[in-house]
Design an enzyme around this catalytic site. Sequence first.
Site, PDB file in Angstrom:
ATOM      1  N   LYS A  30      -2.924 -21.035  -2.938  1.00 38.07           N
ATOM      2  CA  LYS A  30      -3.233 -20.858  -4.359  1.00 38.07           C
ATOM      3  C   LYS A  30      -1.964 -20.598  -5.162  1.00 38.07           C
ATOM      4  O   LYS A  30      -1.205 -19.684  -4.869  1.00 38.07           O
ATOM      5  CB  LYS A  30      -4.195 -19.658  -4.527  1.00 38.07           C
ATOM      6  CG  LYS A  30      -4.516 -19.300  -5.988  1.00 38.07           C
ATOM      7  CD  LYS A  30      -5.505 -20.261  -6.581  1.00 38.07           C
ATOM      8  CE  LYS A  30      -5.955 -19.836  -7.979  1.00 38.07           C
ATOM      9  NZ  LYS A  30      -4.909 -19.974  -9.010  1.00 38.07           N
ATOM     10  N   THR A  72       1.892  -7.904  -3.446  1.00 38.17           N
ATOM     11  CA  THR A  72       2.370  -8.029  -4.826  1.00 38.17           C
ATOM     12  C   THR A  72       2.568  -6.639  -5.415  1.00 38.17           C
ATOM     13  O   THR A  72       1.733  -5.752  -5.223  1.00 38.17           O
ATOM     14  CB  THR A  72       1.370  -8.823  -5.685  1.00 38.17           C
ATOM     15  OG1 THR A  72       1.099 -10.070  -5.048  1.00 38.17           O
ATOM     16  CG2 THR A  72       1.919  -9.076  -7.074  1.00 38.17           C
ATOM     17  N   SER A  97       3.693  -1.800  -0.777  1.00 37.83           N
ATOM     18  CA  SER A  97       4.876  -2.235  -1.502  1.00 37.83           C
ATOM     19  C   SER A  97       5.814  -3.025  -0.606  1.00 37.83           C
ATOM     20  O   SER A  97       6.670  -3.760  -1.089  1.00 37.83           O
ATOM     21  CB  SER A  97       5.609  -1.022  -2.079  1.00 37.83           C
ATOM     22  OG  SER A  97       6.016  -0.153  -1.033  1.00 37.83           O
ATOM     23  N   HIS A 131      17.902  -5.961  -5.408  1.00 38.21           N
ATOM     24  CA  HIS A 131      17.079  -7.130  -5.114  1.00 38.21           C
ATOM     25  C   HIS A 131      17.643  -8.367  -5.804  1.00 38.21           C
ATOM     26  O   HIS A 131      18.506  -8.268  -6.676  1.00 38.21           O
ATOM     27  CB  HIS A 131      15.628  -6.906  -5.571  1.00 38.21           C
ATOM     28  CG  HIS A 131      14.810  -6.131  -4.605  1.00 38.21           C
ATOM     29  ND1 HIS A 131      14.734  -4.763  -4.625  1.00 38.21           N
ATOM     30  CD2 HIS A 131      14.026  -6.527  -3.558  1.00 38.21           C
ATOM     31  CE1 HIS A 131      13.934  -4.344  -3.649  1.00 38.21           C
ATOM     32  NE2 HIS A 131      13.504  -5.394  -2.991  1.00 38.21           N
ATOM     33  N   LYS A 135      13.360 -11.127  -8.999  1.00 42.92           N
ATOM     34  CA  LYS A 135      12.352 -10.065  -8.875  1.00 42.92           C
ATOM     35  C   LYS A 135      11.967  -9.572 -10.260  1.00 42.92           C
ATOM     36  O   LYS A 135      12.825  -9.200 -11.059  1.00 42.92           O
ATOM     37  CB  LYS A 135      12.865  -8.919  -8.006  1.00 42.92           C
ATOM     38  CG  LYS A 135      11.796  -7.861  -7.744  1.00 42.92           C
ATOM     39  CD  LYS A 135      12.172  -6.945  -6.601  1.00 42.92           C
ATOM     40  CE  LYS A 135      11.094  -5.895  -6.360  1.00 42.92           C
ATOM     41  NZ  LYS A 135       9.797  -6.488  -6.018  1.00 42.92           N
ATOM     42  N   THR A 142       8.935  -0.789  -3.312  1.00 46.27           N
ATOM     43  CA  THR A 142       9.443  -0.046  -2.151  1.00 46.27           C
ATOM     44  C   THR A 142      10.171   1.209  -2.590  1.00 46.27           C
ATOM     45  O   THR A 142      10.003   2.287  -1.997  1.00 46.27           O
ATOM     46  CB  THR A 142      10.386  -0.950  -1.322  1.00 46.27           C
ATOM     47  OG1 THR A 142       9.653  -2.101  -0.893  1.00 46.27           O
ATOM     48  CG2 THR A 142      10.940  -0.210  -0.122  1.00 46.27           C
TER      49      THR A 142
END
EC number: 1.17.1.8
Length: 233
Positions: A30, A72, A97, A131, A135, A142
């Site tokens: 999806k 997510t 997370s 990250h 993102k 996290t």
Amino acid sequence: MKIALLGYGKMGKVIERIALERGHEIVLKKDEFNTYDGLSTADVAIDFSVPTAAVSNISSCFNNNVPVVSGTTGWLEHFDEMVALCNEKQGGFISSSNFSLGVNIFFELNEYLAKIMSQFDSYKVTMEEIHHTQKLDAPSGTAISLAKGVIENSNYANWTLDQAKSNEIHIEAKRIGDVPGTHTVTYDSIVDSIELKHTAHNREGFALGAVIAAEWLAGKTGIYSMKDVLNLK
């Protein structure tokens, strides 16, 4: 096992490859351009989409009697609604997370260290997360989980991206290149520093953990966490 992939970006494609390698079948991929056709045939769904799609994806799973693993982040203001819907539909749900096995061990070490350090007022805790530039949310889920782990085991009351008060944990969120994820918890005093750090080398760990969680959740009902999956309770 038949798996529905909700979200088919970089993570979704890695999850697909690992799931196929482990002998599973993908019955739905999806993205924003297609429907939920095929979802009801799945044994379990794995949601690695975007914050704006997560609630719709998770709701659709519960309404189709499909347990869902959601990685997510950035949508947790609706978490209680999803828990209520899961209970109403007698569904199965794991939201985390971070599904990396190493990160979940890191979570446990973080909580254990926080309990020890709560006895020593001379140390101030701060956090840093790095990250990739794609993102969408900051700080990372996290990092928030790490901060909550400290808060629940210490006298800290909150976390902030801004200037921290004495009872707040400052989180510095950086977005650099294609970094999969680096998280550091630092206890600093005038005499020394203690660091707890996890560095992801690629997305494989996140994907493998999500597939392992899906294998564990299939056929179950209730609300669970990675502590259940990895028997860390």
